[in-house]
Every structure is written in structure tokens, then in C-alpha cells.
Design a protein around this motif. Structure first.
Motif, PDB file in Angstrom:
ATOM      1  N   THR A  74       0.813  -1.212   0.000  1.00 40.46           N
ATOM      2  CA  THR A  74       0.000   0.000   0.000  1.00 40.46           C
ATOM      3  C   THR A  74       0.847   1.264   0.000  1.00 40.46           C
ATOM      4  N   ILE A  77       3.450   1.234  -3.340  1.00 44.90           N
ATOM      5  CA  ILE A  77       2.925   1.592  -4.665  1.00 44.90           C
ATOM      6  C   ILE A  77       2.644   3.089  -4.744  1.00 44.90           C
ATOM      7  N   LEU A  81       4.665   5.249  -7.520  1.00 43.22           N
ATOM      8  CA  LEU A  81       3.904   5.911  -8.581  1.00 43.22           C
ATOM      9  C   LEU A  81       4.072   7.423  -8.557  1.00 43.22           C
ATOM     10  N   ARG A  90       2.845   5.303 -15.090  1.00 40.71           N
ATOM     11  CA  ARG A  90       2.231   4.963 -13.799  1.00 40.71           C
ATOM     12  C   ARG A  90       1.216   3.842 -13.956  1.00 40.71           C
ATOM     13  N   PHE A  94       1.466   0.157 -12.273  1.00 39.89           N
ATOM     14  CA  PHE A  94       0.392  -0.337 -11.411  1.00 39.89           C
ATOM     15  C   PHE A  94      -0.124  -1.685 -11.899  1.00 39.89           C
ATOM     16  N   CYS A  97       2.373  -4.448 -11.114  1.00 38.33           N
ATOM     17  CA  CYS A  97       2.329  -4.822  -9.690  1.00 38.33           C
ATOM     18  C   CYS A  97       1.079  -5.617  -9.374  1.00 38.33           C
ATOM     19  N   LEU A  98      -0.028  -5.265  -9.993  1.00 38.13           N
ATOM     20  CA  LEU A  98      -1.283  -5.984  -9.772  1.00 38.13           C
ATOM     21  C   LEU A  98      -1.170  -7.435 -10.221  1.00 38.13           C
ATOM     22  N   LEU A 124      -3.984  -2.062  -2.907  1.00 33.40           N
ATOM     23  CA  LEU A 124      -3.059  -1.668  -3.959  1.00 33.40           C
ATOM     24  C   LEU A 124      -3.765  -0.795  -4.994  1.00 33.40           C
ATOM     25  N   SER A 125      -4.944  -1.200  -5.402  1.00 35.49           N
ATOM     26  CA  SER A 125      -5.700  -0.443  -6.405  1.00 35.49           C
ATOM     27  C   SER A 125      -6.127   0.914  -5.876  1.00 35.49           C
ATOM     28  N   SER A 127      -4.780   2.680  -3.395  1.00 37.06           N
ATOM     29  CA  SER A 127      -3.609   3.519  -3.211  1.00 37.06           C
ATOM     30  C   SER A 127      -3.072   4.023  -4.546  1.00 37.06           C
ATOM     31  N   ALA A 128      -3.027   3.148  -5.536  1.00 37.77           N
ATOM     32  CA  ALA A 128      -2.534   3.548  -6.856  1.00 37.77           C
ATOM     33  C   ALA A 128      -3.459   4.573  -7.500  1.00 37.77           C
ATOM     34  N   VAL A 132      -2.176   8.282  -8.463  1.00 33.96           N
ATOM     35  CA  VAL A 132      -2.211   8.735  -9.861  1.00 33.96           C
ATOM     36  C   VAL A 132      -3.056  10.000  -9.980  1.00 33.96           C
TER      37      VAL A 132
END
Length: 147
Positions: A74, A77, A81, A90, A94, A97-98, A124-125, A127-128, A132
Motif C-alpha cells: 500500500t 505503490i 507511482l 504509472r 500499477f 504490480c497488480l 493496492l488499487s 492507493s494507486a 495517480v
């Protein structure tokens, strides 16, 4: 009215500060999802699929290091990014990493441990996406130096 009120603080443009804020928010939302049990249905389906496929998984629950992985993903990333210039770079980072996080679950299952990537993918999603969006509307030092 002083000019100070019209400007934003330079601290908000520092990637580490933004990564801590973004990561903390994503971590809090992810832990709420985990503790509330929203992800349990998907986790049970993943566990039963592993067992049907013959993986030697032990269904005692999440390993002790799952929270550490969640923290690293978390906050990591978000920081990475924010340090990469360009929207497409970016996005590609992402998505890479996913894929790695999702593919880590069957690898860990080969060792006999069950680790569900559901909350990790969510954090992860989230936070990314926040990182972004922040970088899209606030110039980051990596983009200013590259110009």
C-alpha cells in the motif's frame, strides 16, 4: 490578504508526504474491508478452488505476515507511482504490480500456505488510484525536473 493563502504548501508536493497520506487512507479502508468480512466470500472461493486443484494449502487463516505485505504494497505503490513521471508509465507500473500480487497467491499456496490477495488487490488499487489522481493534478518533482 497575504499572498500565503493563495499558494499551496510545498510540503504537499513532496512525494513522501503524499504517499503517507494516500497509503494510510488506503490501508484504513482495506483493514475495514478485511475486518468487516466483506472479502470472506471471495477468499473462501479461492481457498476451495486451490483445494480442488490439489494445492496442499492449510486452511487455518491468513499468515502472520499478511499485514506486513499489505503495508509494504500500500505505501510502496503510492511512493513509487509518485516518483514515476507520466500517466501511462504509472498505469503500466500499477498493472504490473497488480499481476505480480495476484500471481503470488498460487505460488504461496504451493508452499502449503493460504494467502488471499483480495484485500491486497483492493488496497493496492485504491492507493494507486489516489496516487495517480494526485500526481495528475499536482506537479511532482520528477516531472518538474524532467521538463
Amino acid at each position: 490578504m497575504p499572498e500565503e493563502f493563495g499558494r499551496s504548501s510545498p510540503a504537499h508536493h513532496h512525494p513522501l508526504t503524499v504517499a503517507v497520506v494516500v497509503g494510510s487512507f488506503a490501508m484504513a479502508v482495506g483493514l475495514v474491508v478485511r475486518i468487516s468480512g466483506i472479502s470472506l466470500l471471495i477468499e473462501r472461493q479461492i481457498l476451495s478452488a486451490y483445494m480442488e486443484l490439489g494445492f496442499p494449502v492449510n486452511a487455518v487463516g491468513q499468515p502472520w505476515w499478511a499485514v506486513l505485505v499489505l503495508l509494504a504494497l500500500t505505501y510502496g505503490i503510492a511512493l513509487v507511482l509518485l516518483e514515476v513521471p507520466g500517466f501511462l508509465r504509472r498505469l503500466l507500473l500499477f498493472l504490473s504490480c497488480l499481476v505480480l500480487v495476484v500471481s503470488a497467491s498460487p505460488v504461496v499456496a504451493l508452499w502449503g500456505l493460504f494467502w488471499s490477495p483480495v484485500v491486497a488487490v483492493f488496497c493496492l488499487s485504491w492507493s494507486a488510484a489516489c496516487a495517480v489522481l494526485w500526481a495528475r493534478y499536482h506537479p511532482m518533482p520528477c516531472e518538474i525536473e524532467g521538463a
